[in-house]
Design a protein around this motif. Sequence first.
Motif, PDB file in Angstrom:
ATOM      1  N   SER A  56       0.218  -0.955 -12.582  1.00  0.00           N
ATOM      2  CA  SER A  56       0.847  -1.781 -13.720  1.00  0.00           C
ATOM      3  C   SER A  56      -0.746  -2.540 -14.232  1.00  0.00           C
ATOM      4  O   SER A  56      -1.112  -3.334 -13.384  1.00  0.00           O
ATOM      5  CB  SER A  56       1.869  -2.728 -13.147  1.00  0.00           C
ATOM      6  N   VAL A  83      -2.536  -4.090 -10.946  1.00  0.00           N
ATOM      7  CA  VAL A  83      -2.092  -3.987  -9.365  1.00  0.00           C
ATOM      8  C   VAL A  83      -1.997  -2.230  -9.153  1.00  0.00           C
ATOM      9  O   VAL A  83      -1.207  -1.766 -10.102  1.00  0.00           O
ATOM     10  CB  VAL A  83      -0.733  -4.502  -9.216  1.00  0.00           C
ATOM     11  N   LEU A 101      -5.867  -4.688  -6.212  1.00  0.00           N
ATOM     12  CA  LEU A 101      -5.577  -5.582  -7.343  1.00  0.00           C
ATOM     13  C   LEU A 101      -6.679  -6.333  -7.653  1.00  0.00           C
ATOM     14  O   LEU A 101      -7.562  -6.521  -6.940  1.00  0.00           O
ATOM     15  CB  LEU A 101      -4.241  -6.363  -6.805  1.00  0.00           C
ATOM     16  N   THR A 105       7.170  -1.137  -9.677  1.00  0.00           N
ATOM     17  CA  THR A 105       6.111  -2.093  -9.221  1.00  0.00           C
ATOM     18  C   THR A 105       6.042  -3.464 -10.041  1.00  0.00           C
ATOM     19  O   THR A 105       6.307  -3.496 -11.204  1.00  0.00           O
ATOM     20  CB  THR A 105       4.538  -1.318  -9.555  1.00  0.00           C
ATOM     21  N   ASP A 163      -0.403  -0.523  -6.085  1.00  0.00           N
ATOM     22  CA  ASP A 163       0.475  -1.019  -4.868  1.00  0.00           C
ATOM     23  C   ASP A 163       0.963   0.624  -4.410  1.00  0.00           C
ATOM     24  O   ASP A 163       1.528   1.241  -4.931  1.00  0.00           O
ATOM     25  CB  ASP A 163       1.561  -2.073  -5.120  1.00  0.00           C
ATOM     26  N   ARG A 195       4.386  -6.879 -10.952  1.00  0.00           N
ATOM     27  CA  ARG A 195       2.871  -7.631 -11.029  1.00  0.00           C
ATOM     28  C   ARG A 195       3.199  -8.974 -11.328  1.00  0.00           C
ATOM     29  O   ARG A 195       4.058  -9.252 -12.304  1.00  0.00           O
ATOM     30  CB  ARG A 195       2.014  -7.061 -12.074  1.00  0.00           C
ATOM     31  N   SER A 239       1.368  -8.162  -5.971  1.00  0.00           N
ATOM     32  CA  SER A 239       1.914  -6.803  -6.509  1.00  0.00           C
ATOM     33  C   SER A 239       2.968  -6.656  -5.490  1.00  0.00           C
ATOM     34  O   SER A 239       2.842  -7.010  -4.203  1.00  0.00           O
ATOM     35  CB  SER A 239       1.041  -5.746  -6.381  1.00  0.00           C
TER      36      SER A 239
END
Lengths: 177, 174
Positions: free
Chosen positions: B101, B122, B133, A115, B124, A117, A135
Amino acid sequence: MSMFPIASITIASNGSNPTFSSIPQNFQHLQLRCYMRAAGATSYQYVYFRLNGDTGSNYAYKYLNGNGTSAVTSASFGGGYGLIGYSASNSNTTGIFSTVIIDILDYTSTTKNKTLRSLNGMDINASGSNSGLWSALWTPSTIAAITQIDIGTDSYGCLAGSRFDLYGINTSSATGA
Amino acid sequence: MSVFLQPIFTQTASGSANSITFNNIPQTYTDLQIVISARSTYSSWIDYCTAWYNGDRSSIYTDTYIYALSSGTGGSGDSATTAVNIGSYPAATSGTGVFGSINYYMPNYRSSNYKSAMSDFVLDMASTSTYNLGLWATLYSSSNAITSVTFYAGNGNFASGSTFSLYGILRQGV
């Protein structure tokens, strides 16, 4: 100190997009700090990325943006690349660049999909400015550590003077539990 | 010498606990930062991570939020609560290996002022209909220095492999 510079790429001439390859595998997290402007002349550009050179349909992205008028969101998945921000472009006032700070946690993991960010600022002193939280998710068929990051804009590449700095971040072995 | 992002503690969840606590936080930095890569065992696509300080569960916490969901953007908040929200994160149906995250920044944690902090997070997934988010502003209305912080998983446990990394930041001139 736990934040170590790994590599820095400054675009020397218009039109290229940087690649960080052979990324060391001895940190816990990565942070990529981008100061960039697209060489193309569209009113703005997206910030594109790929991991490990993977061109498969394995990327998702989302954003929460403020555009000077309202907050907006958008989402996508199944693309052959990820988006992680907006970049100023060569149609904007000379000297205007944009900022993207990307965190990638546990990038060496072989059990976690990665992931990304990012916090993104693109104020072009005109309509079309954006600030946002982005994201992105990379879900390859086999989860892999990140060894390469390709980042930049479209095929016109980045403008000379754009700079991309990659850092590695360590953690402590003490738990504090 | 100033120290930027000094690692203090790291904990990795085993999957059997619904909270993670950092105790005995050194009182030698100016700010704290916590980096979280987490997933919940809750049988949903989403769970909600909250935090409290010093074991204090009195109703002196508030939080404020701007968010994006598939349904659009918005804002909300809470007052007089016993913990603060710091971010949503993926849960058991979010897809194999998907972790959220969260970055949580806690300036002036030793101050006698009330403790303001903020997070960006976030969640996702390989989907356009399930994501979240946003950013949280949080307040702990206490003059006590922060010596411990607890992260609570919400509805499930923190899944195995979830990591919590605590850093200290020392400003210039100290």
